[in-house]
Design a protein around this motif. Structure first.
Motif, PDB file in Angstrom:
ATOM      1  N   ASN A 105      45.055  43.343  35.059  1.00 18.39           N
ATOM      2  CA  ASN A 105      43.654  43.069  35.416  1.00 18.39           C
ATOM      3  C   ASN A 105      43.014  42.042  34.479  1.00 18.39           C
ATOM      4  O   ASN A 105      41.817  42.108  34.190  1.00 18.39           O
ATOM      5  CB  ASN A 105      42.811  44.355  35.402  1.00 18.39           C
ATOM      6  CG  ASN A 105      43.248  45.345  36.464  1.00 18.39           C
ATOM      7  OD1 ASN A 105      43.466  44.962  37.614  1.00 18.39           O
ATOM      8  ND2 ASN A 105      43.408  46.603  36.092  1.00 18.39           N
ATOM      9  N   ALA A 106      43.806  41.091  33.997  1.00 23.18           N
ATOM     10  CA  ALA A 106      43.295  40.108  33.036  1.00 23.18           C
ATOM     11  C   ALA A 106      43.529  38.696  33.554  1.00 23.18           C
ATOM     12  O   ALA A 106      44.359  38.454  34.434  1.00 23.18           O
ATOM     13  CB  ALA A 106      43.958  40.283  31.678  1.00 23.18           C
ATOM     14  N   LYS A 107      42.778  37.758  32.959  1.00 20.33           N
ATOM     15  CA  LYS A 107      42.891  36.341  33.301  1.00 20.33           C
ATOM     16  C   LYS A 107      42.782  35.528  32.017  1.00 20.33           C
ATOM     17  O   LYS A 107      41.898  35.775  31.196  1.00 20.33           O
ATOM     18  CB  LYS A 107      41.785  35.953  34.286  1.00 20.33           C
ATOM     19  CG  LYS A 107      41.809  34.496  34.716  1.00 20.33           C
ATOM     20  CD  LYS A 107      40.677  34.225  35.700  1.00 20.33           C
ATOM     21  CE  LYS A 107      40.663  32.771  36.155  1.00 20.33           C
ATOM     22  NZ  LYS A 107      39.545  32.512  37.094  1.00 20.33           N
ATOM     23  N   SER A 122      46.384  34.352  36.084  1.00 20.88           N
ATOM     24  CA  SER A 122      45.687  35.593  36.415  1.00 20.88           C
ATOM     25  C   SER A 122      46.680  36.695  36.759  1.00 20.88           C
ATOM     26  O   SER A 122      47.638  36.463  37.515  1.00 20.88           O
ATOM     27  CB  SER A 122      44.731  35.369  37.593  1.00 20.88           C
ATOM     28  OG  SER A 122      44.148  36.582  38.005  1.00 20.88           O
ATOM     29  N   GLU A 161      45.149  39.704  37.698  1.00 18.62           N
ATOM     30  CA  GLU A 161      44.116  40.626  38.169  1.00 18.62           C
ATOM     31  C   GLU A 161      44.591  41.483  39.338  1.00 18.62           C
ATOM     32  O   GLU A 161      43.993  42.519  39.625  1.00 18.62           O
ATOM     33  CB  GLU A 161      42.867  39.828  38.569  1.00 18.62           C
ATOM     34  CG  GLU A 161      42.201  39.128  37.389  1.00 18.62           C
ATOM     35  CD  GLU A 161      41.047  38.232  37.808  1.00 18.62           C
ATOM     36  OE1 GLU A 161      40.068  38.136  37.051  1.00 18.62           O
ATOM     37  OE2 GLU A 161      41.123  37.635  38.904  1.00 18.62           O
ATOM     38  N   THR A 194      47.666  46.392  38.515  1.00 17.57           N
ATOM     39  CA  THR A 194      46.862  47.501  37.986  1.00 17.57           C
ATOM     40  C   THR A 194      47.488  48.139  36.756  1.00 17.57           C
ATOM     41  O   THR A 194      46.765  48.605  35.869  1.00 17.57           O
ATOM     42  CB  THR A 194      46.685  48.581  39.075  1.00 17.57           C
ATOM     43  OG1 THR A 194      46.190  47.961  40.266  1.00 17.57           O
ATOM     44  CG2 THR A 194      45.702  49.650  38.617  1.00 17.57           C
TER      45      THR A 194
END
Length: 216
Positions: free
Chosen positions: A36-38, A103, A105, A108
């Motif tokens: 869930n990161a960018k 990304s 994102e 999970t």
């Protein structure tokens, strides 16, 4: 025959050209990308400069990531979803700060390890002070050939390191799954063995009780 001083001069030019190549080009990095990161990176590029973005997901999940490249005005030059690896070459149409983002994102639970190489510009001449109208000497031609061969060696080493890291990650993941599967099989075997013993003992206990009642 080449003089000693001529040979030293050529070698000094080669040694001077290598640090020049080092700070002329862009960036090369391997980084962790959590779930869930960018993560975005920025590079100042002048108009007319040829650039190449190459990336590869080394570890994590299905080895895929989203990638997006924008120019100084925010125009999207490159956009791909859930790519394991790719390479994109472009020529800067304007001056400014270019941005490229990775990304994760859509994921999970799993984080990724991503490698990228962002090359800005082309190789400077190996002998910048030489008159390019004249032909290269035999020593200079040999130095150019060695220079190109060393660049190829560096590229091959980088790709082999990435493949080795990816293979090691998959092997460790497979080893973990096999270990858990073996533990599960051992537990199931233990439960089945205990159940069989209990079941057999119950058969003999019922038979002994029946025989005692008949004898009495």
């Amino acid at each position: 025959m080449y003089s000693y001083h001529g040979t030293i001069r050529v070698l000094v030019q080669v040694l001077w050209a290598y640090p020049l190549c080092g700070w002329t080009f862009g960036s090369e990095l391997t980084f962790e990308l959590p779930d869930n990161a960018k993560q975005c990176f920025y590079e100042d590029i002048t108009i007319g400069t040829k650039c190449t973005l190459e990336f590869q997901v080394v570890t994590g999940g299905h080895y895929d990531v989203d990638c997006r490249l924008e120019d100084a005005d925010g125009t999207v030059l490159y956009k791909e979803m859930k790519k394991q690896y790719d390479s994109f070459t472009f020529t800067a149409a304007k001056n400014g700060t270019y941005k490229f983002c990775f990304s994760n994102e859509f994921s999970t639970f799993t984080h990724k390890t991503v490698y990228f190489d962002f090359q800005v510009g082309e190789d400077p001449p190996l002998f910048p002070n030489e008159n390019r109208v004249t032909a290269l000497t035999q020593m200079e031609s040999a130095c150019v050939s060695i220079h190109e061969a060393l660049k190829s060696v560096i590229d091959y080493q980088t790709h082999f390191r990435l493949r080795e890291a990816q293979g090691r990650s998959r092997a460790e993941d497979l080893n973990t799954r096999v270990a858990f599967w073996s533990i599960g099989e051992a537990l199931i075997l233990l439960v089945v063995s205990i159940s069989q013993v209990v079941l057999l003992r119950s058969f003999f206990s019922d038979r002994k009780t029946t025989t005692t009642r008949v004898g009495s």
